[in-house]
Scaffold this active site. Structure first.
Site, mmCIF file in Angstrom:
data_model
loop_
_atom_site.group_PDB
_atom_site.id
_atom_site.type_symbol
_atom_site.label_atom_id
_atom_site.label_comp_id
_atom_site.label_asym_id
_atom_site.label_seq_id
_atom_site.Cartn_x
_atom_site.Cartn_y
_atom_site.Cartn_z
ATOM 1 N N ASP A 52 -16.992 1.895 -28.709
ATOM 2 C CA ASP A 52 -17.337 1.206 -27.325
ATOM 3 C C ASP A 52 -15.984 1.935 -26.656
ATOM 4 O OD1 ASP A 52 -14.971 -0.324 -28.098
ATOM 5 O OD2 ASP A 52 -15.980 -2.471 -27.566
ATOM 6 N N SER A 53 -14.955 2.375 -27.145
ATOM 7 C CA SER A 53 -14.099 3.063 -26.436
ATOM 8 C C SER A 53 -14.631 4.026 -25.519
ATOM 9 C CB SER A 53 -13.059 3.746 -27.143
ATOM 10 O OG SER A 53 -13.488 4.416 -28.158
ATOM 11 N N ASP A 91 -20.228 0.937 -33.307
ATOM 12 C CA ASP A 91 -19.650 -0.370 -32.884
ATOM 13 C C ASP A 91 -20.354 -1.204 -32.084
ATOM 14 O OD1 ASP A 91 -16.989 -1.375 -32.532
ATOM 15 O OD2 ASP A 91 -16.227 -0.155 -31.200
ATOM 16 N N LYS A 120 -19.652 -1.857 -36.829
ATOM 17 C CA LYS A 120 -18.331 -2.320 -36.719
ATOM 18 C C LYS A 120 -18.137 -3.512 -35.612
ATOM 19 C CE LYS A 120 -14.502 -0.279 -34.114
ATOM 20 N NZ LYS A 120 -14.195 -1.398 -33.580
ATOM 21 N N GLU A 189 -5.587 -2.578 -35.745
ATOM 22 C CA GLU A 189 -5.239 -1.896 -34.597
ATOM 23 C C GLU A 189 -3.858 -2.380 -33.879
ATOM 24 O OE1 GLU A 189 -8.261 -1.448 -31.374
ATOM 25 O OE2 GLU A 189 -6.621 -0.600 -29.915
HETATM 26 O O1 KIV Z 1 -13.859 1.815 -30.013
HETATM 27 C C1 KIV Z 1 -12.749 2.381 -30.485
HETATM 28 O O2 KIV Z 1 -12.809 3.585 -30.255
HETATM 29 C C2 KIV Z 1 -12.214 1.481 -31.500
HETATM 30 C C3 KIV Z 1 -11.411 2.320 -32.234
HETATM 31 C C4 KIV Z 1 -10.055 2.217 -31.225
HETATM 32 C C5 KIV Z 1 -11.004 1.635 -33.546
HETATM 33 O O3 KIV Z 1 -12.609 0.475 -31.671
#
Ligand code: KIV
Length: 291
Positions: A52-53, A91, A120, A189
Site C-alpha cells: 500500500d506504499s 497488501d 499481508k 518494520e
Molecule cells: O506497503 C509497503 O510497501 C510495506 C513495506 C514497507 C513493508 O508494507
C-alpha cells in the site's frame, strides 16, 4: 506440480519457511507495475510485495490511508502480468480487514482469486483472530509488526518501535500471536535491531526486516527507494541507483532535442515506398477539405 500459467520453480509460502530452516536470506522488494515486477523477478528476488506504499510512491499521497482495495487489485494485476517466479504478496489496505472477519475474508479472497500467492496485513495481537480466519480458509498471510504505517495517527507518527523494554515485549508478543494464528512470515518494520533479532530467534516462521537491522531472516525495501526514484527516502534505505536524477536528465535531453529538431533522427521513423509519394500527392491534389 506446476499449474497452467505458473512459472517453473514458482515460490510459495512454504518455501519461505524452508529458506529460514536452511539459513538462506530472503530478499523481497515492492513492485506496483509490470516492468518493476519483471526487473525484480529477472534478478531473482524471492518475494514481491504489492504494497500500500503505492499510495505514497505512485499516487503521491501523504500516507497510505487513502489506498483502496481497488488500487491494490489494479496494481496486483499489473505485477501478475509479469508471471513472476517470486512469491507475490498483495497488501490489504487500511479498512479492508478491520471491520470484521467476513469482510477481511471477502477482500483477501478477491486478491487471491486474482492470482496473488498471499496477503499481508498490519497489526499483531489485535488482528490474530482475523489472521486465523484467513489461514483456515486457505489464504496464506504475511504479518506486519513494529511500526504499522496504517496506524501512524494513533501511534503518534512514524516512530521507532522497541526502544524501551516494555515496547520491545509488545513487539515480541505481536510476533508470537501471528505465528500462533498461522501466519507464514512476518515483516518487522522500523524496530530496534536487538528486538528484531530476538523475535527472529524465537519464531519458526521467517522475519523480514525493513529498517530493523541485519538479524532478520530477510529484508524488504520499497522499489522507488532502492533505485533512487524517491529523492527523500527514509533513513534506513540504501539507494542503489540515482533514478530520479537519471530520469530527469533523460527527459531534459529529450525536451532539448525535440525543441531543437535533433529528435527524431532518420533511424527513428519510416518513409513511404518509392513512387507512392508522387501518387499520394496526385490523389490529394483536387481534394477539398471536409468542413
Ligand atoms: O506497503 C509497503 O510497501 C510495506 C513495506 C514497507 C513493508 O508494507
Amino acid at each position: 506440480m506446476v499449474s497452467v500459467g505458473e512459472r517453473q520453480g514458482k515460490l510459495l509460502p512454504y518455501h519461505f519457511i524452508k529458506m529460514k530452516k536452511q539459513g538462506k536470506k530472503i530478499v523481497m522488494i515492492t513492485a506496483y507495475d509490470y516492468f518493476q515486477a519483471r526487473i525484480a523477478d529477472e534478478v531473482g528476488v524471492d518475494g514481491i510485495l504489492v504494497g500500500d506504499s503505492l499510495g505514497m510512491v505512485v499516487m503521491g499521497y501523504k500516507s497510505t490511508l487513502a489506498v483502496t482495495l481497488d488500487d491494490i487489485v489494479h496494481h496486483t494485476k499489473a505485477v501478475l502480468n509479469a508471471v513472476p517466479r517470486a512469491l507475490v504478496v498483495a497488501d490489504m489496505p487500511f479498512m479492508s480487514y478491520e471491520a470484521g472477519k467476513d469482510e477481511a475474508l471477502r477482500n483477501a479472497g478477491r486478491l487471491i482469486k486474482l492470482g496473488a500467492d498471499a496477503v499481508k496485513l498490519e497489526g499483531g495481537i489485535e488482528v490474530a483472530d482475523t489472521v486465523k480466519a484467513l489461514v483456515s480458509s486457505g489464504i496464506p498471510v504475511m504479518g506486519h509488526i513494529g511500526l504499522n504505517p496504517q496506524r501512524h495517527l494513533v501511534m503518534g507518527g512514524y516512530r521507532l518501535r522497541g526502544k524501551c523494554a516494555k515496547d520491545a515485549v509488545e513487539v515480541l508478543e505481536d510476533a508470537e500471536a501471528l505465528e500462533e494464528a498461522g501466519a507464514f512470515a512476518v515483516i518487522i518494520e522500523f524496530t530496534a535491531a536487538e528486538v528484531a533479532a530476538e523475535v527472529t530467534k524465537r519464531l519458526k516462521i521467517p522475519t523480514i526486516c525493513i529498517g530493523s537491522g541485519p538479524h532478520c531472516d530477510g529484508q524488504i525495501l520499497v522499489f522507488h527507494d532502492v533505485v533512487g526514484l524517491n529523492p527523500e527516502p527514509p533513513m534506513f534505505v540504501k539507494k542503489y541507483a540515482q533514478a530520479y536524477e537519471d530520469f530527469k536528465n533523460a527527459i531534459s535531453t529529450y525536451k532539448i532535442e525535440v525543441e531543437s529538431g535533433s529528435f527524431p533522427t532518420k533511424d527513428k521513423y519510416h518513409r513511404m515506398k518509392e513512387g507512392e509519394l508522387q501518387k499520394f500527392k496526385e490523389l490529394i491534389s483536387h481534394r477539398r477539405r471536409r468542413t
